[in-house]
Design a protein around this motif. Structure first.
Motif, PDB file in Angstrom:
ATOM      1  N   MET A 131       1.364  -1.124   0.188  1.00 18.37           N
ATOM      2  CA  MET A 131      -0.210  -0.070  -0.040  1.00 18.37           C
ATOM      3  C   MET A 131       0.655   1.175   0.094  1.00 18.37           C
ATOM      4  N   ASP A 132       0.488   2.469  -1.024  1.00 15.24           N
ATOM      5  CA  ASP A 132       1.503   3.507  -0.790  1.00 15.24           C
ATOM      6  C   ASP A 132      -0.571   4.757  -0.699  1.00 15.24           C
ATOM      7  N   ASP A 133       0.103   5.656   0.399  1.00 16.64           N
ATOM      8  CA  ASP A 133      -1.516   6.284   0.364  1.00 16.64           C
ATOM      9  C   ASP A 133      -1.153   7.557   0.042  1.00 16.64           C
ATOM     10  N   TRP A 134       0.220   7.354  -0.539  1.00 16.10           N
ATOM     11  CA  TRP A 134       0.678   8.835  -1.625  1.00 16.10           C
ATOM     12  C   TRP A 134       0.568   9.212  -2.875  1.00 16.10           C
ATOM     13  N   SER A 135       1.413   8.442  -3.119  1.00 12.30           N
ATOM     14  CA  SER A 135       1.404   8.588  -4.914  1.00 12.30           C
ATOM     15  C   SER A 135       0.085   7.071  -5.458  1.00 12.30           C
ATOM     16  N   GLY A 136       0.185   6.435  -5.043  1.00 15.11           N
ATOM     17  CA  GLY A 136      -0.288   4.954  -5.159  1.00 15.11           C
ATOM     18  C   GLY A 136       0.738   4.152  -5.588  1.00 15.11           C
ATOM     19  N   MET A 137       0.177   2.501  -5.589  1.00 15.60           N
ATOM     20  CA  MET A 137       0.224   1.155  -6.077  1.00 15.60           C
ATOM     21  C   MET A 137       0.714   1.239  -7.795  1.00 15.60           C
ATOM     22  N   SER A 138       2.212   0.661  -7.973  1.00 17.72           N
ATOM     23  CA  SER A 138       2.520   0.824  -9.731  1.00 17.72           C
ATOM     24  C   SER A 138       1.825  -0.594  -9.938  1.00 17.72           C
ATOM     25  N   SER A 139       1.039  -0.809 -10.629  1.00 16.50           N
ATOM     26  CA  SER A 139       0.874  -1.902 -11.130  1.00 16.50           C
ATOM     27  C   SER A 139       1.814  -3.620 -11.188  1.00 16.50           C
ATOM     28  N   GLU A 140       2.614  -3.049 -10.798  1.00 21.27           N
ATOM     29  CA  GLU A 140       4.355  -3.932 -11.791  1.00 21.27           C
ATOM     30  C   GLU A 140       5.111  -4.604 -10.478  1.00 21.27           C
ATOM     31  N   LEU A 141       4.741  -6.186 -10.838  1.00 19.22           N
ATOM     32  CA  LEU A 141       5.797  -6.830  -9.753  1.00 19.22           C
ATOM     33  C   LEU A 141       6.616  -7.409 -10.767  1.00 19.22           C
ATOM     34  N   GLU A 142       8.082  -7.248  -9.749  1.00 20.48           N
ATOM     35  CA  GLU A 142       9.044  -7.810 -10.523  1.00 20.48           C
ATOM     36  C   GLU A 142       9.536  -8.922  -9.819  1.00 20.48           C
ATOM     37  N   ILE A 143       9.583  -9.948  -9.878  1.00 23.83           N
ATOM     38  CA  ILE A 143      10.349 -11.054  -9.108  1.00 23.83           C
ATOM     39  C   ILE A 143      11.507 -11.553  -9.227  1.00 23.83           C
ATOM     40  N   TYR A 144      12.799 -11.701  -8.385  1.00 26.30           N
ATOM     41  CA  TYR A 144      14.148 -12.144  -8.122  1.00 26.30           C
ATOM     42  C   TYR A 144      14.072 -13.198  -7.398  1.00 26.30           C
ATOM     43  N   ILE A 145      15.007 -13.534  -8.065  1.00 28.29           N
ATOM     44  CA  ILE A 145      15.431 -14.748  -7.696  1.00 28.29           C
ATOM     45  C   ILE A 145      17.318 -14.839  -7.108  1.00 28.29           C
ATOM     46  N   ASN A 146      17.416 -14.410  -5.727  1.00 27.85           N
ATOM     47  CA  ASN A 146      18.669 -15.014  -5.621  1.00 27.85           C
ATOM     48  C   ASN A 146      19.218 -13.143  -5.852  1.00 27.85           C
ATOM     49  N   ASP A 147      18.782 -11.930  -6.105  1.00 25.85           N
ATOM     50  CA  ASP A 147      19.155 -10.976  -7.295  1.00 25.85           C
ATOM     51  C   ASP A 147      18.934 -11.088  -8.162  1.00 25.85           C
ATOM     52  N   VAL A 148      18.796 -11.993  -9.239  1.00 23.41           N
ATOM     53  CA  VAL A 148      18.905 -12.650 -10.380  1.00 23.41           C
ATOM     54  C   VAL A 148      17.107 -12.323 -10.514  1.00 23.41           C
ATOM     55  N   PHE A 149      17.083 -11.369 -11.975  1.00 24.40           N
ATOM     56  CA  PHE A 149      15.544 -11.179 -11.935  1.00 24.40           C
ATOM     57  C   PHE A 149      15.163 -11.914 -12.993  1.00 24.40           C
ATOM     58  N   GLN A 150      14.062 -11.972 -12.853  1.00 25.05           N
ATOM     59  CA  GLN A 150      12.472 -13.370 -13.684  1.00 25.05           C
ATOM     60  C   GLN A 150      11.857 -12.300 -14.489  1.00 25.05           C
ATOM     61  N   ASP A 151      10.996 -12.321 -14.247  1.00 24.11           N
ATOM     62  CA  ASP A 151       9.631 -11.540 -15.093  1.00 24.11           C
ATOM     63  C   ASP A 151       9.007 -10.240 -14.311  1.00 24.11           C
ATOM     64  N   THR A 152       8.147  -9.795 -14.861  1.00 18.26           N
ATOM     65  CA  THR A 152       7.367  -8.962 -13.638  1.00 18.26           C
ATOM     66  C   THR A 152       6.120  -8.891 -14.655  1.00 18.26           C
ATOM     67  N   TYR A 153       5.240  -9.273 -13.551  1.00 22.61           N
ATOM     68  CA  TYR A 153       3.683  -9.409 -12.962  1.00 22.61           C
ATOM     69  C   TYR A 153       2.731  -8.067 -13.119  1.00 22.61           C
ATOM     70  N   MET A 154       2.242  -8.309 -13.982  1.00 21.63           N
ATOM     71  CA  MET A 154       1.053  -6.903 -13.413  1.00 21.63           C
ATOM     72  C   MET A 154      -0.433  -7.354 -12.784  1.00 21.63           C
ATOM     73  N   VAL A 155      -0.259  -6.458 -11.713  1.00 27.07           N
ATOM     74  CA  VAL A 155      -1.238  -7.279 -10.212  1.00 27.07           C
ATOM     75  C   VAL A 155      -1.850  -6.037 -10.080  1.00 27.07           C
ATOM     76  N   THR A 156      -2.801  -6.300  -9.385  1.00 31.95           N
ATOM     77  CA  THR A 156      -4.028  -5.403  -8.696  1.00 31.95           C
ATOM     78  C   THR A 156      -3.646  -5.130  -6.785  1.00 31.95           C
ATOM     79  N   TRP A 157      -2.584  -4.092  -6.509  1.00 30.17           N
ATOM     80  CA  TRP A 157      -3.573  -3.685  -4.839  1.00 30.17           C
ATOM     81  C   TRP A 157      -4.693  -3.423  -4.139  1.00 30.17           C
ATOM     82  N   PRO A 158      -5.136  -4.362  -3.324  1.00 27.78           N
ATOM     83  CA  PRO A 158      -2.938  -3.662  -2.381  1.00 27.78           C
ATOM     84  C   PRO A 158      -3.170  -4.969  -1.570  1.00 27.78           C
TER      85      PRO A 158
END
Length: 232
Positions: A131-158
């Motif tokens: 949650m972010d009460d000021w600017s709001g949340m970006s819909s992008e969620l990034e997944i990393y495994i051992n600090d290596v980027f894997q993929d980006t998912y479009m999600v709906t918060w909160p």
């Protein structure tokens, strides 16, 4: 475009320069993302010293402008400005509107193991809250495994909920969930695969409770294990 940006006036705004000329130009020095300021802002003014005698601005009270000043807070700020010429004429009031968000989103991560496969893998249900009460949340969620980027998912918060099979390789990995607010502030939640493996401990504790019931019924057996110094 640079001129309009420096003046903090939208390029589609109607402004009468014949009646109300802006003889001072504010210069805003800081870092922005998606229109939001994400750093302290240093404000100064460009003006003709032969025409402008004084510049006054209203930020936490009215102040005579003598040197650049810094806006360093989390809020929507409106700074009123006017200037006075050498004949004492007072310009109309103008304003600078600043949207500032420098705080990372609030996040929480919960998980539970709900199934084990015949191959020894775990199925985990993950609940991620952001949650972010000021600017709001970006819909992008990034997944990393051992600090290596894997993929980006479009999600709906909160809240985002998904199920994940934890394989043998992931049992020794750190899974990172990177989420951003609309001002590009980052928050990270991590799931340690070794914590999921420790689910075995729960099963072991259940077994121990069952064994303790047996020892209660057979006290001599308990004395035997006490002699061997075995604890359950």
């Amino acid at each position: 475009n640079t001129y309009w940006t420096e003046m903090s006036i939208d390029e589609n705004t109607t402004y009468d320069f014949m009646l109300y000329p802006w003889n001072i130009i504010p210069v805003l020095n800081g870092t922005q993302c998606n229109g939001w300021w994400i750093s302290p802002i240093t404000i100064s003014f460009i003006y003709d010293p032969e025409e402008v005698a004084e510049i006054w601005y209203n930020y936490n009270g009215w102040h005579l402008y003598l040197e650049p000043f810094v806006v360093d807070e989390e809020n929507s700020i409106e700074i009123a400005v006017y200037w006075i010429d050498f004949e004492g004429h007072h310009s109309p009031y103008s304003s600078l509107e600043l949207d500032i968000d420098r705080i990372s989103p609030q996040t929480d991560l919960e998980w539970e193991v709900f199934k084990k496969t015949p191959f020894g893998n775990w199925w985990v249900r993950v609940i991620l809250i952001a949650m972010d009460d000021w600017s709001g949340m970006s819909s992008e969620l990034e997944i990393y495994i051992n600090d290596v980027f894997q993929d980006t998912y479009m999600v709906t918060w909160p809240q985002v909920e998904f199920e994940w099979e934890i394989t043998e390789a992931l049992k020794h990995s750190i899974i990172g969930f990177y989420c951003y607010d609309n001002a590009c502030n980052l928050a990270i939640e991590e799931l340690d695969g070794s914590d999921i493996v420790s689910h075995n401990i729960i099963t072991q504790k259940s077994y121990n409770i069952y064994f303790l019931r047996i020892l209660t019924r057979f006290p001599k057996l308990q004395q035997f294990f006490d002699f061997l110094d075995i604890n359950f």
